[in-house]
Design a protein around this motif. Structure first.
Motif, short mmCIF file in Angstrom:
data_model
loop_
_atom_site.label_atom_id
_atom_site.label_comp_id
_atom_site.label_asym_id
_atom_site.label_seq_id
_atom_site.Cartn_x
_atom_site.Cartn_y
_atom_site.Cartn_z
N ARG A 247 62.92 86.24 54.33
CA ARG A 247 62.75 85.58 53.04
C ARG A 247 61.41 84.84 52.98
O ARG A 247 61.36 83.62 52.95
N PRO A 248 60.29 85.60 52.96
CA PRO A 248 58.99 84.93 52.94
C PRO A 248 58.77 84.06 51.70
O PRO A 248 58.09 83.04 51.78
N ASP A 249 59.35 84.42 50.56
CA ASP A 249 59.21 83.58 49.37
C ASP A 249 59.88 82.23 49.57
O ASP A 249 59.36 81.20 49.13
N ALA A 250 61.03 82.22 50.24
CA ALA A 250 61.70 80.95 50.54
C ALA A 250 60.88 80.14 51.53
O ALA A 250 60.84 78.91 51.44
N ALA A 251 60.23 80.82 52.46
CA ALA A 251 59.35 80.13 53.41
C ALA A 251 58.20 79.45 52.67
O ALA A 251 57.84 78.30 52.96
#
Length: 126
Positions: free
Chosen positions: A57-61
């Motif tokens: 979940r790079p967007d959440a990161a």
């Protein structure tokens, strides 16, 4: 809850062990607590961003890192997350910003490697 310094350090270590042991959900819970306990310290935010990356979940990161105190480490992590999210031009901009800060060689190498092979940034332990 107010944790002693030693307890925060131990929780940080346990959280990173969770990520390396393919338990990112448990690690995320630990790091979320550390973000609340130490909002002026980047350790919890960096750990939570790593956990989100390990969950794919790079967007959440990136969301986590947007709330983190500014540091060379959070900036380097944002390069990894942006590269993993496919936002390579933005990741290159962040890398250029990071280079002006004079980070450690290891931190700079990690950020550069994410841009050399963005798919590898997604390959963090899961």
């Amino acid at each position: 809850m107010i944790l002693a310094r030693e307890d925060r350090k131990l929780l940080t270590e346990i959280g990173f062990l969770g990520i390396s042991s393919n338990r990112p959900d448990e690690a995320a819970a630990i790091f979320a607590l550390l973000c609340e306990e130490m909002p002026d310290n980047d350790a919890g935010f960096v750990g939570l961003a790593f956990a989100r990356m390990a969950q794919g979940r790079p967007d959440a990161a990136l969301d986590v890192l947007s709330r983190a105190p500014a540091s060379d480490v959070t900036l380097a992590m944002s390069v990894l997350a942006l590269a993993a999210a496919g936002a390579v031009p933005e990741a290159r901009d962040r890398l250029a910003e990071l280079e002006t800060l004079g980070p450690t060689d290891d931190l700079l190498a990690m950020a550069r490697a994410a841009l050399d092979a963005p798919a590898s940034a997604e390959g963090l332990p899961r």
